[in-house]
Design a protein around this motif. Structure first.
Motif, mmCIF file in Angstrom:
data_model
loop_
_atom_site.group_PDB
_atom_site.id
_atom_site.type_symbol
_atom_site.label_atom_id
_atom_site.label_comp_id
_atom_site.label_asym_id
_atom_site.label_seq_id
_atom_site.Cartn_x
_atom_site.Cartn_y
_atom_site.Cartn_z
ATOM 1 N N GLY A 18 72.445 -85.215 24.851
ATOM 2 C CA GLY A 18 71.426 -85.864 24.599
ATOM 3 C C GLY A 18 71.102 -87.401 23.954
ATOM 4 O O GLY A 18 70.308 -87.971 23.834
ATOM 5 N N SER A 19 72.524 -87.616 23.101
ATOM 6 C CA SER A 19 72.524 -88.885 22.359
ATOM 7 C C SER A 19 72.949 -89.872 23.355
ATOM 8 O O SER A 19 73.359 -89.903 24.607
ATOM 9 C CB SER A 19 73.799 -88.589 21.306
ATOM 10 O OG SER A 19 73.174 -87.606 20.578
ATOM 11 N N PRO A 20 72.607 -91.204 22.863
ATOM 12 C CA PRO A 20 72.722 -92.262 23.716
ATOM 13 C C PRO A 20 74.285 -92.909 23.964
ATOM 14 O O PRO A 20 75.310 -92.735 22.938
ATOM 15 C CB PRO A 20 71.816 -93.388 23.209
ATOM 16 C CG PRO A 20 71.876 -93.145 21.828
ATOM 17 C CD PRO A 20 71.919 -91.422 21.729
ATOM 18 N N ILE A 21 74.643 -93.339 25.093
ATOM 19 C CA ILE A 21 75.726 -94.126 25.307
ATOM 20 C C ILE A 21 75.616 -95.244 25.792
ATOM 21 O O ILE A 21 74.558 -95.502 26.749
ATOM 22 C CB ILE A 21 76.775 -93.121 26.221
ATOM 23 C CG1 ILE A 21 78.165 -93.943 26.119
ATOM 24 C CG2 ILE A 21 76.279 -93.051 27.470
ATOM 25 C CD1 ILE A 21 79.589 -93.163 26.655
ATOM 26 N N LEU A 22 76.270 -96.560 25.646
ATOM 27 C CA LEU A 22 75.839 -97.814 25.917
ATOM 28 C C LEU A 22 76.876 -97.987 27.203
ATOM 29 O O LEU A 22 78.180 -97.932 26.938
ATOM 30 C CB LEU A 22 75.959 -98.661 25.002
ATOM 31 C CG LEU A 22 75.895 -100.209 25.218
ATOM 32 C CD1 LEU A 22 74.454 -100.477 25.591
ATOM 33 C CD2 LEU A 22 76.305 -101.138 24.101
ATOM 34 N N LEU A 23 76.225 -98.620 28.218
ATOM 35 C CA LEU A 23 76.924 -99.120 29.510
ATOM 36 C C LEU A 23 76.999 -100.551 29.548
ATOM 37 O O LEU A 23 75.749 -100.964 29.847
ATOM 38 C CB LEU A 23 76.781 -98.085 30.641
ATOM 39 C CG LEU A 23 76.772 -96.735 30.336
ATOM 40 C CD1 LEU A 23 75.400 -95.838 30.462
ATOM 41 C CD2 LEU A 23 77.837 -96.049 31.298
ATOM 42 N N VAL A 24 78.171 -101.352 29.644
ATOM 43 C CA VAL A 24 77.909 -102.869 29.670
ATOM 44 C C VAL A 24 79.096 -103.293 30.540
ATOM 45 O O VAL A 24 80.248 -102.642 30.472
ATOM 46 C CB VAL A 24 78.160 -103.316 28.123
ATOM 47 C CG1 VAL A 24 77.909 -104.864 28.380
ATOM 48 C CG2 VAL A 24 77.341 -102.771 27.239
ATOM 49 N N ALA A 25 78.609 -104.188 31.305
ATOM 50 C CA ALA A 25 79.618 -104.635 32.487
ATOM 51 C C ALA A 25 80.445 -105.796 31.685
ATOM 52 O O ALA A 25 79.850 -106.420 30.656
ATOM 53 C CB ALA A 25 78.879 -105.337 33.548
ATOM 54 N N GLN A 26 81.870 -105.721 32.073
ATOM 55 C CA GLN A 26 82.506 -106.584 31.612
ATOM 56 C C GLN A 26 82.799 -107.740 32.785
ATOM 57 O O GLN A 26 82.428 -107.633 33.756
ATOM 58 C CB GLN A 26 84.151 -106.179 31.607
ATOM 59 C CG GLN A 26 84.686 -105.236 32.516
ATOM 60 C CD GLN A 26 86.154 -104.789 32.020
ATOM 61 O OE1 GLN A 26 86.073 -103.850 31.504
ATOM 62 N NE2 GLN A 26 87.190 -105.244 32.400
ATOM 63 N N ARG A 27 82.826 -109.030 32.116
ATOM 64 C CA ARG A 27 82.860 -110.255 32.983
ATOM 65 C C ARG A 27 83.831 -110.387 34.241
ATOM 66 O O ARG A 27 83.884 -110.573 35.471
ATOM 67 C CB ARG A 27 82.816 -111.213 32.293
ATOM 68 C CG ARG A 27 81.626 -111.549 31.291
ATOM 69 C CD ARG A 27 81.866 -112.814 30.450
ATOM 70 N NE ARG A 27 80.817 -112.849 29.566
ATOM 71 C CZ ARG A 27 79.397 -113.434 29.675
ATOM 72 N NH1 ARG A 27 79.018 -113.859 30.702
ATOM 73 N NH2 ARG A 27 78.572 -113.376 28.725
ATOM 74 N N ASP A 28 85.194 -109.928 33.719
ATOM 75 C CA ASP A 28 86.280 -109.743 34.824
ATOM 76 C C ASP A 28 86.775 -108.377 34.982
ATOM 77 O O ASP A 28 87.414 -107.728 33.814
ATOM 78 C CB ASP A 28 87.180 -110.628 34.083
ATOM 79 C CG ASP A 28 88.523 -110.798 34.994
ATOM 80 O OD1 ASP A 28 88.588 -109.962 36.105
ATOM 81 O OD2 ASP A 28 89.352 -111.607 34.581
ATOM 82 N N ALA A 29 86.518 -107.683 35.951
ATOM 83 C CA ALA A 29 86.932 -106.511 36.157
ATOM 84 C C ALA A 29 88.270 -106.073 36.313
ATOM 85 O O ALA A 29 88.835 -104.773 36.017
ATOM 86 C CB ALA A 29 86.484 -106.002 37.562
ATOM 87 N N LYS A 30 89.194 -107.182 36.281
ATOM 88 C CA LYS A 30 90.560 -106.910 36.166
ATOM 89 C C LYS A 30 91.167 -106.413 34.740
ATOM 90 O O LYS A 30 92.255 -105.967 34.701
ATOM 91 C CB LYS A 30 91.367 -108.110 36.894
ATOM 92 C CG LYS A 30 91.223 -108.638 38.389
ATOM 93 C CD LYS A 30 91.792 -109.730 38.638
ATOM 94 C CE LYS A 30 91.373 -109.987 40.061
ATOM 95 N NZ LYS A 30 92.098 -111.377 40.531
#
Length: 271
Positions: free
Chosen positions: A98-110
């Protein structure tokens, strides 16, 4: 700031605003209190002078973070995600139910080990609804996006990646309900432009789905009651083949009307 008597309870490592609200409601029911009184009593037990002070403290906490490759997570959407990097596996282990987790995209997938400059600054706080450890040490989670958050500070030099965040709110809420494609309620004055914009989006979406049905599998867009059409672009965007940067721009857009304009442009390009 804590009270002079000190806290009677200790906050969990990654406290959740949602869980604290549930605690306050349960406390109010058990003790026969008004909710506001129960919230204040609970805040004092955790060492804070008021409920507002407790909420500010919780919202400014660091939360575990997962850098995402080639994926932008939107609020109100549910995603299955495979987790392979050891720090990301440790991050989900650190998140209480129930606690939050942050999901952030990285600019370079490699990049296997991204740094601060390799990350976008706006991501989505989500809640893990399913988690599964796999035999090879990796994991699979199903996460539900809840709300956007801007990163104030990244921390990469710990057992797991984490970030200090603040919520990103829309500049306005669109006062419409979408109950089915083309059905918009209520209709009225200032909302004439926005209502027309929503109809254009739904029309373009209908054209897109019909075209996909003729040339391949139908787009798996699940229609449901949408209380806020400002979320409609999120529902549509994950089913379109658009670049990561364009998805990120949608996530970062704080104007619901502008977000609808952006998704309309993407739909027209896809058609």
């Amino acid at each position: 700031m804590t009270t002079s008597q000190g806290p009677r309870k200790r906050l969990p490592q990654n406290p959740s605003e949602e869980n604290l609200r549930k605690q306050a409601k349960r406390f109010a029911k058990e003790e026969g209190l008004q909710l506001a009184a129960a919230q204040r009593r609970l805040a004092i037990e955790y060492g804070y002078k008021s409920w507002a002070e407790l909420m500010r403290a919780v919202s400014s906490q660091f939360v575990p973070m997962i850098p995402l490759r080639e994926l932008v997570v939107f609020p109100l959407e549910v995603y299955p995600i495979y987790i392979g990097r050891p720090k990301s596996v440790s991050a989900i282990d650190a998140v209480a139910a129930g606690s939050p987790i942050l999901l952030v995209a990285q600019r370079d997938a490699k990049l296997g080990a991204p740094s601060v400059r390799d990350m976008y600054e706006v991501g989505t706080l989500g809640v893990i609804v399913e988690r599964q450890k796999l035999p090879d040490g990796t994991a699979k989670i199903v996460v539900e996006g809840r709300k956007r958050a801007r990163v104030k500070r990244f921390v990469f030099d710990d057992e797991f990646n984490k970030a200090e965040v603040e919520e990103v709110a829309d500049t306005e809420r669109l006062d419409f309900t979408i109950s089915a494609p083309g059905v918009i309620n209520p209709a009225s004055a200032r909302r004439e432009y926005v209502g027309g914009l929503i109809r254009l989006v739904l029309s373009a979406l209908n054209d897109y789905v019909l075209r996909k049905m003729k040339t391949g599998p139908a787009a798996a867009i699940s229609w449901r009651e949408l209380e806020d059409p400002g979320a409609l672009p999120y529902v549509i965007a994950r089913h379109l083949n658009v670049e990561l940067a364009q998805q990120q721009a949608l996530l970062e857009c704080v104007s619901p009307a502008e977000r609808l304009e952006k998704i309309l442009g993407l739909l027209k390009a896809a058609n």
